[in-house]
Design a protein around this motif. Structure first.
Motif, PDB file in Angstrom:
ATOM      1  N   THR A 143       0.821  -1.226   0.000  1.00  0.00           N
ATOM      2  CA  THR A 143       0.000   0.000   0.000  1.00  0.00           C
ATOM      3  C   THR A 143       0.854   1.276   0.000  1.00  0.00           C
ATOM      4  OG1 THR A 143      -0.188  -0.067   2.419  1.00  0.00           O
ATOM      5  CG2 THR A 143      -2.000  -1.045   1.172  1.00  0.00           C
ATOM      6  N   MET A 144       2.171   1.085  -0.094  1.00  0.00           N
ATOM      7  CA  MET A 144       3.066   2.252  -0.017  1.00  0.00           C
ATOM      8  C   MET A 144       2.783   3.256  -1.132  1.00  0.00           C
ATOM      9  SD  MET A 144       7.045   1.888   0.818  1.00  0.00           S
ATOM     10  CE  MET A 144       6.905   1.249   2.460  1.00  0.00           C
ATOM     11  N   GLU A 145       2.650   2.721  -2.341  1.00  0.00           N
ATOM     12  CA  GLU A 145       2.444   3.610  -3.492  1.00  0.00           C
ATOM     13  C   GLU A 145       1.097   4.339  -3.385  1.00  0.00           C
ATOM     14  OE1 GLU A 145       3.228   1.566  -7.221  1.00  0.00           O
ATOM     15  OE2 GLU A 145       1.991   3.108  -8.201  1.00  0.00           O
ATOM     16  N   ILE A 146       0.062   3.580  -3.026  1.00  0.00           N
ATOM     17  CA  ILE A 146      -1.275   4.199  -2.961  1.00  0.00           C
ATOM     18  C   ILE A 146      -1.385   5.132  -1.737  1.00  0.00           C
ATOM     19  CG2 ILE A 146      -2.558   2.366  -1.731  1.00  0.00           C
ATOM     20  CD1 ILE A 146      -4.754   2.919  -3.982  1.00  0.00           C
ATOM     21  N   HIS A 147      -0.564   4.880  -0.718  1.00  0.00           N
ATOM     22  CA  HIS A 147      -0.520   5.806   0.421  1.00  0.00           C
ATOM     23  C   HIS A 147      -0.045   7.177  -0.060  1.00  0.00           C
ATOM     24  CE1 HIS A 147       1.057   7.845   4.006  1.00  0.00           C
ATOM     25  NE2 HIS A 147       0.159   7.146   4.687  1.00  0.00           N
ATOM     26  N   THR A 148       0.968   7.155  -0.917  1.00  0.00           N
ATOM     27  CA  THR A 148       1.473   8.414  -1.466  1.00  0.00           C
ATOM     28  C   THR A 148       0.387   9.099  -2.290  1.00  0.00           C
ATOM     29  OG1 THR A 148       3.609   7.328  -1.608  1.00  0.00           O
ATOM     30  CG2 THR A 148       3.414   9.419  -2.756  1.00  0.00           C
ATOM     31  N   ARG A 149      -0.369   8.295  -3.059  1.00  0.00           N
ATOM     32  CA  ARG A 149      -1.471   8.882  -3.844  1.00  0.00           C
ATOM     33  C   ARG A 149      -2.507   9.520  -2.935  1.00  0.00           C
ATOM     34  NH1 ARG A 149      -4.377   4.787  -7.232  1.00  0.00           N
ATOM     35  NH2 ARG A 149      -6.038   6.292  -7.100  1.00  0.00           N
ATOM     36  N   ALA A 150      -2.804   8.828  -1.818  1.00  0.00           N
ATOM     37  CA  ALA A 150      -3.796   9.366  -0.862  1.00  0.00           C
ATOM     38  C   ALA A 150      -3.308  10.688  -0.276  1.00  0.00           C
ATOM     39  CB  ALA A 150      -4.058   8.353   0.245  1.00  0.00           C
ATOM     40  N   GLU A 151      -2.007  10.739   0.032  1.00  0.00           N
ATOM     41  CA  GLU A 151      -1.436  11.972   0.590  1.00  0.00           C
ATOM     42  C   GLU A 151      -1.542  13.135  -0.379  1.00  0.00           C
ATOM     43  OE1 GLU A 151       2.498  11.959   2.565  1.00  0.00           O
ATOM     44  OE2 GLU A 151       2.334   9.794   2.440  1.00  0.00           O
ATOM     45  N   LYS A 152      -1.528  12.779  -1.693  1.00  0.00           N
ATOM     46  CA  LYS A 152      -1.520  13.848  -2.709  1.00  0.00           C
ATOM     47  C   LYS A 152      -2.909  14.268  -3.169  1.00  0.00           C
ATOM     48  CE  LYS A 152       3.119  13.119  -4.379  1.00  0.00           C
ATOM     49  NZ  LYS A 152       3.946  12.312  -5.282  1.00  0.00           N
ATOM     50  N   THR A 153      -3.960  13.710  -2.597  1.00  0.00           N
ATOM     51  CA  THR A 153      -5.308  14.154  -2.983  1.00  0.00           C
ATOM     52  C   THR A 153      -5.458  15.612  -2.548  1.00  0.00           C
ATOM     53  OG1 THR A 153      -6.174  13.302  -0.897  1.00  0.00           O
ATOM     54  CG2 THR A 153      -6.432  11.885  -2.812  1.00  0.00           C
ATOM     55  N   GLU A 154      -6.370  16.304  -3.231  1.00  0.00           N
ATOM     56  CA  GLU A 154      -6.546  17.737  -2.954  1.00  0.00           C
ATOM     57  C   GLU A 154      -6.894  17.976  -1.485  1.00  0.00           C
ATOM     58  OE1 GLU A 154      -8.900  19.256  -6.191  1.00  0.00           O
ATOM     59  OE2 GLU A 154      -8.943  21.219  -5.169  1.00  0.00           O
ATOM     60  N   LEU A 155      -7.770  17.090  -0.963  1.00  0.00           N
ATOM     61  CA  LEU A 155      -8.213  17.273   0.429  1.00  0.00           C
ATOM     62  C   LEU A 155      -7.043  17.137   1.408  1.00  0.00           C
ATOM     63  CD1 LEU A 155     -10.711  17.692   2.275  1.00  0.00           C
ATOM     64  CD2 LEU A 155     -10.920  15.219   2.386  1.00  0.00           C
ATOM     65  N   MET A 156      -6.239  16.079   1.219  1.00  0.00           N
ATOM     66  CA  MET A 156      -5.100  15.862   2.123  1.00  0.00           C
ATOM     67  C   MET A 156      -4.036  16.957   1.948  1.00  0.00           C
ATOM     68  SD  MET A 156      -5.651  13.374   4.139  1.00  0.00           S
ATOM     69  CE  MET A 156      -7.421  13.419   4.187  1.00  0.00           C
ATOM     70  N   MET A 157      -3.890  17.429   0.687  1.00  0.00           N
ATOM     71  CA  MET A 157      -2.930  18.507   0.441  1.00  0.00           C
ATOM     72  C   MET A 157      -3.365  19.785   1.168  1.00  0.00           C
ATOM     73  SD  MET A 157      -0.424  17.347  -1.295  1.00  0.00           S
ATOM     74  CE  MET A 157       0.448  18.664  -2.082  1.00  0.00           C
ATOM     75  N   SER A 158      -4.689  20.022   1.211  1.00  0.00           N
ATOM     76  CA  SER A 158      -5.192  21.204   1.938  1.00  0.00           C
ATOM     77  C   SER A 158      -4.790  21.103   3.409  1.00  0.00           C
ATOM     78  CB  SER A 158      -6.719  21.292   1.867  1.00  0.00           C
ATOM     79  OG  SER A 158      -7.139  21.404   0.562  1.00  0.00           O
ATOM     80  N   PHE A 159      -4.905  19.885   3.959  1.00  0.00           N
ATOM     81  CA  PHE A 159      -4.494  19.674   5.354  1.00  0.00           C
ATOM     82  C   PHE A 159      -3.014  19.993   5.501  1.00  0.00           C
ATOM     83  CE2 PHE A 159      -8.379  17.315   6.246  1.00  0.00           C
ATOM     84  CZ  PHE A 159      -8.537  17.493   7.599  1.00  0.00           C
ATOM     85  N   MET A 160      -2.216  19.381   4.605  1.00  0.00           N
ATOM     86  CA  MET A 160      -0.770  19.504   4.707  1.00  0.00           C
ATOM     87  C   MET A 160      -0.277  20.941   4.580  1.00  0.00           C
ATOM     88  SD  MET A 160       0.476  16.594   5.264  1.00  0.00           S
ATOM     89  CE  MET A 160       2.159  16.551   4.722  1.00  0.00           C
ATOM     90  N   ARG A 161      -0.989  21.710   3.722  1.00  0.00           N
ATOM     91  CA  ARG A 161      -0.580  23.110   3.520  1.00  0.00           C
ATOM     92  C   ARG A 161      -1.101  24.025   4.630  1.00  0.00           C
ATOM     93  NH1 ARG A 161      -2.831  22.670  -1.997  1.00  0.00           N
ATOM     94  NH2 ARG A 161      -1.206  21.887  -3.375  1.00  0.00           N
ATOM     95  N   GLY A 162      -1.862  23.440   5.553  1.00  0.00           N
ATOM     96  CA  GLY A 162      -2.445  24.254   6.627  1.00  0.00           C
ATOM     97  C   GLY A 162      -3.568  25.126   6.104  1.00  0.00           C
ATOM     98  N   GLN A 163      -4.252  24.629   5.042  1.00  0.00           N
ATOM     99  CA  GLN A 163      -5.303  25.447   4.435  1.00  0.00           C
ATOM    100  C   GLN A 163      -6.665  24.766   4.488  1.00  0.00           C
ATOM    101  OE1 GLN A 163      -3.680  25.916   0.523  1.00  0.00           O
ATOM    102  NE2 GLN A 163      -2.400  27.666   1.098  1.00  0.00           N
ATOM    103  N   VAL A 164      -6.810  23.774   5.348  1.00  0.00           N
ATOM    104  CA  VAL A 164      -8.096  23.072   5.390  1.00  0.00           C
ATOM    105  C   VAL A 164      -9.170  24.021   5.929  1.00  0.00           C
ATOM    106  CG1 VAL A 164      -7.735  21.995   7.668  1.00  0.00           C
ATOM    107  CG2 VAL A 164      -9.277  20.933   6.027  1.00  0.00           C
ATOM    108  N   THR A 165     -10.310  24.065   5.221  1.00  0.00           N
ATOM    109  CA  THR A 165     -11.377  24.987   5.637  1.00  0.00           C
ATOM    110  C   THR A 165     -12.382  24.250   6.516  1.00  0.00           C
ATOM    111  OG1 THR A 165     -12.752  24.440   3.745  1.00  0.00           O
ATOM    112  CG2 THR A 165     -11.176  26.249   3.459  1.00  0.00           C
ATOM    113  N   LEU A 166     -13.200  25.038   7.189  1.00  0.00           N
ATOM    114  CA  LEU A 166     -14.234  24.455   8.034  1.00  0.00           C
ATOM    115  C   LEU A 166     -15.198  23.610   7.187  1.00  0.00           C
ATOM    116  CD1 LEU A 166     -14.830  24.604  11.012  1.00  0.00           C
ATOM    117  CD2 LEU A 166     -16.387  26.499  10.580  1.00  0.00           C
ATOM    118  N   ALA A 167     -15.514  24.135   5.980  1.00  0.00           N
ATOM    119  CA  ALA A 167     -16.430  23.419   5.082  1.00  0.00           C
ATOM    120  C   ALA A 167     -15.854  22.052   4.714  1.00  0.00           C
ATOM    121  CB  ALA A 167     -16.684  24.246   3.837  1.00  0.00           C
ATOM    122  N   GLN A 168     -14.567  22.011   4.404  1.00  0.00           N
ATOM    123  CA  GLN A 168     -13.919  20.732   4.048  1.00  0.00           C
ATOM    124  C   GLN A 168     -13.957  19.771   5.232  1.00  0.00           C
ATOM    125  OE1 GLN A 168     -10.105  22.404   2.770  1.00  0.00           O
ATOM    126  NE2 GLN A 168     -10.184  21.143   0.944  1.00  0.00           N
TER     127      GLN A 168
END
Ligand code: HEM
Length: 276
Positions: free
Chosen positions: A27-52
């Motif tokens: 699952t290593m490869e797909i874990h990386t894909r999951a990390e790169k989804t827009e939603l997870m990227m918003s979390f990572m960038r510290g930009q997750v909104t209340l709506a999300q």
């Protein structure tokens, strides 16, 4: 705690025939894909909104409700019993608390989830009925994820949304787990103790990848919902599921209207020229 200490020794003796190692690898490869989804990227960038975050909580509620129902129902199954830790891991009540904080007392009527969440739950129910041992792959994907990267995401979410206390963030807290690293070692050793035929082992690894895929589809659908359904509507909407077609129609409607407008304008000019 004693149990957690004992598991450390077991974890150190792991081999590449161990389910915990194999599932991590496949699952290593797909874990990386999951990390790169827009939603997870918003979390990572510290930009997750209340709506999300609110929308994610709605889907997590449905997913954990199904997962934990199936785990409870199969708790005596020899494949499930070793990794059954409701006191330490169960998330449903924590998510309900967060939902009440954000949506108010009548949060149950306000829950809205995309079609992908329904598909994920359908798969969990199917497995719970037909092949309960594969629940291990799903429990691993969610709970070990929550105990790993999830901890960082919780802290980021608090900052991004400007929440002053931990209110609304119960989902990330595991009061029954005093040391996440040791607990994960215990969990891995329990996974490795499950007896599997070669066919079951292969099926389990496939199911692990599928569990990640289902999560990715949920994250992607949530992003589409945020683009197409105004937040006001999301808050009052009591529909059980917004299907992919609705999302597509929502997305293409402006384009469709533009093309129709152009068509009418051209037709009017043509009629005018003809009359002239
Ligand atoms: C921004 C998103 C994410 C980040 C930054 C992240 C980060 C991490 C980190 C740092 C670990 C610990 C690795 C280790 O201890 O070796 C981990 C483990 C894990 N994550 Fe994620 N993760 C993210 C999203 C996800 C998602 C969406 C899922 C599944 C739905 C997931 C499932 C897992 C699992 C199952 C593990 C345990 C791996 C193992 O030890 O076998 N993660 N993650």
């Amino acid at each position: 705690m004693e149990q957690e200490k004992k598991s450390q020794t077991t974890a150190e003796q792991m081999t590449d025939r161990d389910l915990s190692e194999q599932i991590k690898k496949v699952t290593m490869e797909i874990h990386t894909r999951a990390e790169k989804t827009e939603l997870m990227m918003s979390f990572m960038r510290g930009q997750v909104t209340l709506a999300q975050y609110k929308l994610l909580l709605c889907s997590l509620y449905e997913v954990y409700q199904t997962l934990e129902e199936e785990m409870d129902r199969n708790s005596n199954h020899p494949g499930v019993a070793p990794i059954y830790f409701p006191t330490e891991l169960a998330r449903l009540d924590a998510i309900a608390k967060d939902l009440e904080y954000f949506y108010g007392r009548d949060w149950r009527e306000k829950i809205v989830v995309p079609a992908a969440t329904k598909r994920y739950c359908h798969r969990l129910r199917q497995i719970g009925k037909e092949n309960p041992v594969f629940l291990v792959a799903h429990a691993y994907t969610r709970y070990l994820g929550d105990l790993s990267g999830g901890q960082v995401l919780g802290r980021i979410a608090q900052k991004s949304m400007g929440l002053k206390s931990s209110e609304g963030l119960s989902f990330f807290a595991f009061p029954g787990v005093s040391n996440a690293t040791l607990f994960k070692q215990l969990y891995r050793s329990r996974m490795n103790s499950v007896e599997l035929t070669e066919e079951e082992r292969n099926g389990m690894l496939e199911e692990g990848v599928r569990a990640f895929e289902l999560n990715i589809q949920v994250f992607d659908d949530l992003q589409k919902m945020l683009l197409t359904v105004p937040e006001q509507k999301l808050q009052t909407c009591s529909t059980q599921s917004v299907n992919a077609l609705q999302i597509l129609i929502g997305k293409t409607a402006p384009l469709f209207r533009m093309v129709m407008g152009l068509f009418v304008a051209l037709a009017t000019v043509s009629i005018g020229l003809y009359a002239f």
